[in-house]
Each structure stands twice: as structure tokens, then as C-alpha cells.
Design an enzyme around this catalytic site. Structure first.
Site, PDB file in Angstrom:
ATOM      1  N   LYS A 128     -14.356  -3.256   2.793  1.00 25.18           N
ATOM      2  CA  LYS A 128     -13.451  -2.207   3.281  1.00 25.18           C
ATOM      3  C   LYS A 128     -12.446  -1.896   2.176  1.00 25.18           C
ATOM      4  O   LYS A 128     -11.880  -2.819   1.566  1.00 25.18           O
ATOM      5  CB  LYS A 128     -12.739  -2.706   4.544  1.00 25.18           C
ATOM      6  CG  LYS A 128     -11.897  -1.656   5.251  1.00 25.18           C
ATOM      7  CD  LYS A 128     -11.293  -2.233   6.536  1.00 25.18           C
ATOM      8  CE  LYS A 128     -10.504  -1.201   7.313  1.00 25.18           C
ATOM      9  NZ  LYS A 128      -9.955  -1.752   8.566  1.00 25.18           N
ATOM     10  N   SER A 176      -9.837  -3.090  14.949  1.00 26.31           N
ATOM     11  CA  SER A 176     -10.512  -2.334  13.885  1.00 26.31           C
ATOM     12  C   SER A 176     -11.799  -2.944  13.360  1.00 26.31           C
ATOM     13  O   SER A 176     -12.505  -2.301  12.584  1.00 26.31           O
ATOM     14  CB  SER A 176      -9.546  -2.112  12.715  1.00 26.31           C
ATOM     15  OG  SER A 176      -8.653  -1.074  13.018  1.00 26.31           O
ATOM     16  N   SER A 208     -10.693   1.012  12.601  1.00 25.72           N
ATOM     17  CA  SER A 208     -10.599   1.664  11.317  1.00 25.72           C
ATOM     18  C   SER A 208     -11.681   1.230  10.318  1.00 25.72           C
ATOM     19  O   SER A 208     -11.856   1.892   9.296  1.00 25.72           O
ATOM     20  CB  SER A 208      -9.229   1.374  10.702  1.00 25.72           C
ATOM     21  OG  SER A 208      -9.090   0.006  10.436  1.00 25.72           O
TER      22      SER A 208
END
Lengths: 478, 487
Positions: free
Chosen positions: B79, B178, B154
Site C-alpha cells: 500500500k 481499511s 482504503s
């Protein structure tokens, strides 16, 4: 109207740790711009603080020295504001739960004892430094995250002199503890003053003004003095004091408004989630307590009682730990506290001041000074010769030699041989028949003249006691 | 079958034995990522050179008979909120568009030490703020199961990359769901570890007291393996715990004999879509059939989770994001006339709408005069919420719940309604606030073919229990293997 000032000081002391408060970068100065930095103290994304234990030890030590209650539960808080020298956009400090609360500091003001309350002490990180170059500004983050203690006093002081003495006494304590070098000119000790005035006898405080930028010892009293005058003038003109922050301008000796309460920062303090609450055990605190040295005020009182010194002497001798140590070492050799004190205060401090040296670098060591005092007391040396040796030592001669070696090697041994002294006295008496006559007819003052003449003849090497004794006898015609 | 269809465990085994070279796997992953990224927008940056270099290093170790590590040759997505030395790290924001960090996060270092190969940096909601991955300055990510739908957020890029089999595993971060929500929306296993289990050093901070890094994979076994590689005390992160890291593979047991599974009624109230409810009930039935005792219970403060979270997280964010000021790195406005102007323009131009919204919320809630009513009160309720969980875990071993009320929603469906988006987190926020471990494991599909997630929580440091329960569900559910059409 009769006014009185109310003064409280906020002192920032930079701690003498090797590394910064939240990372392992060195705190040392004199390095190139932005050299002593890492992701943590430059506020890079993702970097996290890790507390330096030495900072906590120093905070506890300082708190104990100032008779504070050490708080076992500590929270670090973020103080949020924007400034280019503050890379994270917040300063890690302590807010609601500081490490020390409720202490006091006792010191002398014009020989009278005064005690000022210490409200709190907390740990925090320093910011970096901005420099401005016309069109642009530069930021140096070497100082970012250097550890500080903020020491806040109660508003217990009423005169600039008291504030100055408080600051000197506090500095002395910090130096004794070895936690701060106390250098105001270089910014390792910084002082803000909260000043208000009120009519004498009033209970309520007046509106306070915070003075910043008092960056030299000389200016503390001057800045406060000016501010008190400014406030009294305003009140007498029927105007109101505005709560604000003012900067002291040492060149013009005045204070200038910086920001008022209305435009004051809202720092939005909240506990820093990157640092867990710091819990101090009794063992930790007691471990630090064992490192606590004798403090300046205690030492001064001890010097006064143990050595029978006037408080004035004791205060000067204990102003630094090194000087006090010097005195105690010298006294062991001299066995004459007052004599030693006199020599230190009149001779040693003058030389150190002239040479801009610290006690630790003194060209005359404590043993040498003690020996000089002792040899005078024992009648083995005149004050004049001692003074001569002292000046030679101060000038860098005979370094590392004992006074005895110096005396021996330079033929400075005092003449105690009565026959040799008698011969000189006889010579002087014969050469000054007139004065002898006057002396014998009652003019006692002339005795000093004869001593001087004899000593001069003997190049100062005659034992003063022997010279005195023999001279008295001879002059009486015995 | 492509190498990439095999899980982490299989790939690492083959690379270690020399059957396949790490370079072959990495090359294939890079090619596939390049090919499919146009459709999905799962990666912000692909790291070809670094990946091949890393793969060669692993292959060298294999040929020298040195242990290349637990994740030898496994291609992973990171990420783009975890710092990677020398590789730009954007946090999904324009303000860090060109930021190339001089150091790597601890998690990335641990993955590299375990032999994993970073293929690229995955897309995300800006500063991890969002539940749909529509808040990225680099464009939204598509869900491989239905490209008209969001992948969740996210960690949407990580989820989509794994679901589309561009990589067998990816790293996400979870602040309020997330990892778990995108894992559910994309049919994966995603673990949010206990707060303090995994280092946050080098992870761009959103809400420091909540952020936690975790794995996103196809299987429970792979998730356990990846979690193993990244867990442990980090001297650079004071909030990591000294807690010993257990061997998570020992928890890969196909039954839950002796387990008590709690079902909090607040997580099964109205508003859950029937297909989701049915799949979750089915997973619970599997647990029961594999030896668990089902215990109904109540966590009465659940409904306060959203209010508490949307105070604490924005407060911390407002402070964490202060460092993006245009002075040291990141976006700096060209037209500023003085310092205040520099701040306002740089931040105004650099941040997207969602970070701005949360910075304002947090700044307001921390302001003098409001602090006690908002931030402090929220912390007090958070404490009570945590106490509720601690009490519940005296009765039960794990708590089961849905991850979200529905499957992946349409792109744009909630984008203009922040409140609706916030409400999406209702089931994932409480474990984050309590700091307990929680995971999402796939428990079925809707008729239209969208994955459904099943959430499991345990007490602090008890990841093994949720891994065992998730493994039991996965192994006994009897789902036919599926892959998203076109991927």
C-alpha cells in the site's frame, strides 16, 4: 499611588544529554547545517519518536533538587502550531501531566533569604532555527528535538533584583546537577518573564504581560525594570494594560508588542498517541535521588557554619560546584578557612576573571593556594613572597610544582635565623638614629617603617614573626 | 495455471526448492500487473528494477543454499502509504506526489528480509481516509469482481491487486476497517492485527492510535504466513509491544472444538442485506458444526463507535497532517507571497476534499473550549467500548459479525455523501477503537457474484484464535473455486 510588581519566570534549560530527546542524533553544536538530523527530528512521514531515558533522569534530578513532587504518571502532549523551524507542525511537550509539580527554590537577595515557588517542570523538544537572507529564509534542524526542561516559577517575585537572583540561583542549581551548561548567550538557558503591576497591598493580580527574548543575564533585570515602568506609566495615564507577549529589544532597552491575547495561538494540546504514558517506579526515582549532590544553598549554609565564614563569603564560594570544591581542597592544606576564602575571593577570582578561565582550568591549583596560605600562617613566608609566587603561578610559571618545590628551587626559603636577622636590624637601627629616637619617645606608628626597612633589606625573605619580635626588643634597647 | 494463481505458501516453497526462480515469478507478476492495471488502477507505481534486483538476490541465496526466508520470491503489493526507500511514496495524495523517501518502513524491511519481492505500490484513499478508494488523487480503483463497483477502501489497490491475481498477497493498513472492508468486497482474507503487534515506523500516519498494518491474501494460510513475517517489537516504534510472536501456522486447524463464539446482537440488527446475512449465518453454522458453542451477547456501545471514531481519528489526523506544509518536502505552491500564504496555498492545492474535511473536523474538536466536550469525551467512551470487549472475551473466545451491511457498492454511489460513507464502517470501527485483532474471511457470494466477508474478532494478542476460526470456515464451507471474470 504606590505600585508593586508581580513577576514570574519561565526558564528553558537545554539538557546536556549526548543524543536528542526522541532520536539518537547528537546534540553537539558546531556541526554543519542540517547534519545532526534523521527522519525523526526532521519530521519525515512515518517517523516515530522514542523517548531518551537520560532526559527523564535529568528531569527527575532537577525536580528533586527543587523540592518538587515527582509525578509517577507522565503524558507527552502535542503542541500544535505552524512554523518552518517546527518540522512536524507540532512540538512534543508535556501539558496536563508534567513530570514535576509544586517545588521551591531558596536563595539570598542582598543577604536576605527568599523562597520562590516552582509551579512545574516539564520535558519537551526544542525547535530548529530559521535564518533570514533577504529574499529567502533557511531552516537548520540540528537543534530540532534537542531536549529542554521548562521550569515555571510561581509569581512570587516583586522586584527585578529578586527575579535576577532567582535566575542566578536556578542556574547555579542546574550547573551543580550537571544537567545544563547555563549559557544564556548561546541560548542553552532561556528566560521568559511574566510581569504585572498592582497597587501595593492589593490582593488581585494586574494584567500580565509576557516578556520574551531576554537572551542575556544582563538583560533580565533591565527588561523587567523597563516593563514595570511602562505599565505604571500606562496605569497612571488611566490606560489599561493589554494582555500580550512583548519582545525585549536590548539595543534600545525597551519592550515591543508582539501579539495580543486575541491573536494568541490555540495550541490544541492533546496526548501524543505515538508515545505511551511514561510510568515512573519508586526504584527509578530513588535511583536518581542517590545522584543528588549537595546543592548550592545547603553548601552555603554548611560553609558558613562548618568553616565559620561570613555568609557573603560562603555565597560566593558556593556559586559553582567547582569553586566550592576548590575551596574545600585548599582549606585541607591551609587549615585556615577565612584566609583561604580571602585569597580565593580577592586573588583567584580576579585572575580567573582576567584570564576568562573557569575554576577547572585555573592556573593556580587548590593545593598551591592552600599551601601559600598555610606557609604565611606558619610564619615561613611573608605575604609578599606568597603573592609573588601566586602571580608567577597565574602567569603560567612553575606549573604542576608544589609550593615547597618552588620555594626550594628558587631560594625563597624564609630566613628565620635570628643571628642573620639581628645583624640586619642592627644595621637599620644604626642608619636611622633619628627615627629610633622618635619611636622611643612614643611615636609607635614608626614600627611599621622599621619592619618595612628590614624586609626590604632582606628582599622580603625575613620571617615576619621573627623580625617583629626581634625588632621590638632591639628598639626597646634590650 | 499461472504461477500467480498459486498462493504465497506454494510459491515460496517452489522458489526455496529451486523449482521456480524468483525472477521468473517476479517477471510474470510485473507483466500481468502492467497488463491489467489499465483496467483496475490498482497500482500507483510499479517497481520493475527494484523487484528484479530483489528477485536475483533471492535466487542467489537459493543457489548458495542459504535460507531466502519465509516469503522467498513471493511478489507482493505494498500500500502506497508505507515508505519504500528510493521509491516514491504518495499516500494517495497530490501533496506527496513526488516524495521519494530516504528510508523504508520497518514492515517493508521485514518483508524484504523474508525474501518477498515488492512489485509495486498500491492505490489507496488519500492518507487512507475512505472506504471506497474513490478518494485517491491517482483515480479510483475498480473491483475485479465487477469493475463498475468499488473495491472498498482504503486499501482498495491492495485488495484489487490480489483479487485480480496480479500478486498473491499485499500489505494494507487498517485504521477503522481499511483492510477488512476491501478484503470483504474483493473476496480475500485480511487481518488487522492487535494494535502494537506490527510496527508503524515508516507508515505515513493517519490516526496513530488506530493505524495498524496487516496482510491481504487469498487464503487464511497465506495471511498467517505474511503476518508472521511482519510482526514483532520494533525499537523504533514505542507503541509496539514486547509480546512474543506465536507461530501462527500452528493455528491452521480445521475445527474449533471447545471454542465459544459470541454473536453480539448489535451486529445483527436490521439494515443488513439479506444475502449478506445468509452468508454470515452460514459461516456461523459451519463454526457450530465444527465444535463451537454459540453464545449470544450484547455490546451495547457499538452504535457509539462511529461518533467516537470520527472524533478521535480526525483529531489525530489534523495533527499528523500538519507536517505537509510545503516547507521541507512534498507539494509547495509556486505563487505564495509570504509564509502564511505558502502554508495555505500548498495545503489547499495539495490535499483533496476528504483530508481537508477531516483536518477541519479534528482542528475544531481539539480547539480550546471544545476539547473536553469532543476529544476527551470520545476518549472516555473509547475506553468503555474497549472494556465491553474485554468483558465479552471473558465469556467467549471469538466474536463473529458481518464486515459490512452489503457487498461492494457502485462507484459514485456514496461518493457525494460522506456521512453514508462513514456509516459503512459501523461494524469495523469498534475493534479498531478497542485495539483488538480482527479479520475478514470470504464466506460466499451474492447471486450476482459479489464476495461477502465474515468478520472475526478476538481479545488482544489472540490472533491465533481468529486465524483458527477463519481457517475452519474456509476449509469447511465447501465453496467452489472462483475467480473474477476477465482476471
Amino acid at each position: 499611588m504606590d505600585f508593586e510588581a508581580v513577576i514570574g519566570l519561565e526558564v528553558h534549560a537545554q539538557l546536556l544529554t549526548k543524543s536528542k530527546i526522541f532520536c539518537s542524533c547528537p546534540t553537539a553544536f558546531g556541526h554543519g547545517d542540517n547534519e545532526n538530523v534523521c527522519p525523526v527530528c526532521t519530521g519525515l512521514p512515518g517517523a516515530l519518536p522514542v523517548l531518551n531515558k537520560q532526559v527523564v533522569d535529568f528531569a527527575i534530578l532537577t525536580g528533586l533538587a527543587l523540592n518538587c513532587k515527582i509525578q509517577k504518571h507522565n503524558i507527552f502532549a502535542r503542541k500544535n502550531y505552524f512554523y518552518p523551524d517546527l518540522p512536524k507542525g507540532y512540538q512534543i511537550s508535556q501539558y496536563e501531566e508534567p513530570i514535576c509539580l509544586g517545588g521551591k527554590l531558596t536563595f539570598l537577595v542582598d543577604g536576605n533569604e527568599m523562597t520562590v515557588g516552582v509551579t512545574r517542570i516539564h520535558m519537551e523538544e526544542d525547535a530548529g532555527k530559521n535564518t533570514h537572507h533577504g529574499e529567502f529564509s533557511l531552516v537548520n534542524l540540528n537543534r530540532s528535538s534537542v531536549p529542554l526542561l521548562e521550569i515555571v516559577s510561581e509569581p512570587d517575585m516583586r522586584t527585578p533584583k529578586q527575579a535576577g537572583e532567582y535566575l542566578r540561583a536556578l542556574r547555579s542549581v542546574l550547573l551543580y546537577l550537571g544537567v545544563c551548561d547555563g549559557n544564556m548567550d548561546e541560548g542553552s538557558l532561556r528566560c521568559d518573564a511574566n510581569v504585572s503591576v498592582r497597587t501595593r497591598g492589593a490582593e488581585k493580580f494586574g494584567t500580565k504581560v509576557e516578556l520574551k527574548n531576554i537572551n542575556s543575564f544582563r538583560f533580565v533585570e533591565k527588561a523587567i525594570e523597563y516593563e514595570i515602568g511602562r505599565q505604571i506609566d500606562l496605569i497612571e495615564q488611566g490606560q489599561k494594560i493589554v494582555q500580550e507577549t512583548r519582545l525585549y529589544d536590548p539595543d534600545k532597552n525597551r519592550t515591543v508588542g508582539m501579539r495580543s491575547k486575541e491573536e494568541a495561538h490555540d495550541y490544541r494540546y492533546f496526548p501524543d498517541p505515538d508515545l505511551l504514558p511514561l510510568r515512573l517506579s519508586d526504584e527509578w526515582i530513588d535511583g536518581v535521588r542517590k545522584q543528588l549532590p549537595e546543592l548550592p544553598y545547603e553548601k552555603m549554609n554548611r560553609f558558613a557554619t562548618q568553616f565559620g565564614l561570613p555568609r557573603y563569603d560562603a555565597q560566593i564560594l558556593t556559586q559553582s560546584r567547582d569553586l566550592a570544591q576548590y575551596f574545600e581542597t585548599a582549606v585541607k592544606r591551609s587549615n585556615n578557612p577565612k584566609g583561604t576564602s580571602n585569597w580565593i575571593m580577592s586573588e583567584l577570582l580576579r585572575v580567573l576573571n582576567d584570564q576568562k578561565k573557569e575554576v577547572a582550568d585555573s592556573p593556580v591549583n587548590a593545593d598551591q593556594l592552600g599551601d601559600l596560605v598555610r606557609l604565611i600562617d606558619q610564619g615561613q613566608m611573608s605575604g609578599k613572597i606568597a603573592k609573588g609566587i601566586f602571580e608567577d603561578l597565574a602567569a603560567g610559571k612553575f606549573s604542576n610544582k608544589t609550593v615547597e618545590q618552588i620555594v626550594k628551587e628558587n631560594g625563597l626559603v624564609q630566613v628565620t635565623d635570628t643571628k642573620a636577622i639581628e645583624a640586619v636590624i642592627d644595621k637599620i637601627i644604626a642608619a636611622n638614629a633619628g627615627q629610633v629616637e622618635q619611636y622611643r619617645s612614643g611615636k609607635d606608628k614608626l614600627f611599621g617603617f622599621f619592619v618595612g626597612q628590614v624586609m626590604k633589606e632582606m628582599k622580603g625573605q625575613g620571617s615576619p614573626t621573627v623580625v617583629n619580635d626581634l625588632l621590638k626588643k632591639k628598639l626597646k634597647g634590650e | 495455471m499461472s504461477l500467480l494463481d498459486q498462493g504465497i505458501f506454494e510459491i515460496a516453497k517452489k522458489v526455496r526448492s529451486g523449482e521456480v526462480s524468483a525472477k521468473t515469478v517476479a517477471t510474470e507478476a510485473l507483466a500481468r500487473a502492467k497488463n491489467k492495471n489499465k483496467e483496475l488502477n490498482a497500482f500507483i507505481t510499479l517497481t520493475d528494477d527494484q523487484a528484479l534486483e530483489q528477485a536475483e538476490k533471492v535466487d542467489r541465496m537459493v543457489s548458495q543454499k542459504r535460507d531466502p526466508g519465509l516469503l522467498a520470491g513471493v511478489p507482493v503489493g505494498i500500500k502506497d502509504i508505507l515508505l519504500t526507500k528510493g521509491v516514491r511514496t504518495t499516500a494517495g495524495s497530490k501533496i506527496l506526489e513526488n516524495f521519494v523517501p530516504p528510508y523504508s518502513s520497518t514492515v517493508v524491511e521485514k518483508l524484504e528480509a523474508a525474501g518477498a519481492i515488492t512489485i509495486g505500490k498500491t492505490n489507496l484513499d488519500e492518507f487512507a481516509m475512505g472506504a471506497s478508494n474513490e478518494n485517491s488523487a491517482f483515480g479510483p480503483v475498480k473491483n475485479p469482481w465487477d469493475t463498475s463497483r468499488v473495491p472498498g477502501g482504503s486499501s482498495g489497490g491492495s485488495a484489487a491487486a490480489v483479487a485480480a491475481r496480479l500478486v498473491p498477497g499485499a500489505i494494507g493498513t487498517d485504521t477503522g476497517g481499511s483492510i477488512r472492508e476491501p478484503a470483504a468486497f474483493c473476496g480475500l482474507t485480511g487481518i488487522k492485527p492487535t494494535y502494537g503487534r506490527v510496527s508503524r515506523y515508516g507508515v505515513v500516519a493517519f490516526a496513530s492510535s488506530l493505524d495498524q498494518v496487516g496482510p491481504m491474501t487469498h487464503s487464511v494460510q497465506d495471511a498467517a504466513l505474511m503476518l508472521q513475517a511482519i510482526s514483532g517489537k520494533d525499537p523504533k516504534d514505542s507503541t509496539t509491544a514486547v509480546q512474543a510472536v506465536p507461530d501462527f501456522s500452528k493455528a491452521l486447524v480445521k475445527n474449533v472444538k471447545g471454542f465459544k463464539v459470541g454473536l453480539p446482537k448489535e451486529y445483527f440488527a436490521d439494515g443488513i442485506e439479506p444475502e449478506v446475512r445468509a452468508a454470515v449465518d452460514n459461516a456461523i453454522a459451519v463454526l457450530k458444526s465444527q465444535g463451537a458453542e454459540i453464545v449470544p451477547l450484547s455490546l451495547p456501545l457499538t452504535s457509539h463507535g462511529i461518533a467516537v471514531y470520527y472524533l478521535i481519528a480526525p483529531c489525530e489526523a489534523s495533527s499528523n497532517l500538519a507536517r505537509y506544509d510545503g516547507v521541507k518536502y512534498g507539494h509547495r505552491s509556486k505563487d505564495s507571497k509570504d509564509l502564511m500564504d505558502l502554508y495555505c496555498r500548498s495545503r489547499g492545492e495539495g490535499f483533496g476534499a476528504e483530508p481537508k474535511r477531516r483536518i477541519m473536523l479534528g482542528t475544531f474538536a481539539l480547539s480550546s473550549g471544545y476539547y473536553d466536550a469532543y476529544y476527551k469525551k470520545a476518549c472516555q467512551v473509547r475506553r468503555l467500548l474497549r472494556d465491553d470487549f474485554v468483558k465479552a472475551f471473558k465469556q467467549v473466545d471469538v466474536i463473529a459479525a458481518p464486515v459490512a451491511t452489503g457487498p461492494a457498492f457502485k462507484l459514485g454511489e456514496k461518493a457525494d455523501d460522506p456521512l453514508a460513507m462513514y456509516l459503512n464502517d459501523i461494524f469495523t470501527l469498534p475493534p479498531s477503537l478497542a485495539g483488538i485483532p480482527a479479520l475478514s474471511v470470504n464466506c460466499g457470494f451474492t447471486k450476482s457474484g459479489l464476495p461477502i466477508g465474515f468478520q472475526l474478532m478476538a481479545k488482544h494478542w489472540d490472533e491465533e484464535k481468529i486465524i483458527q476460526a477463519a481457517f475452519t470456515v474456509e476449509q469447511n464451507l465447501g465453496l467452489a473455486p472462483r475467480r473474477p471474470h476477465g482476471f
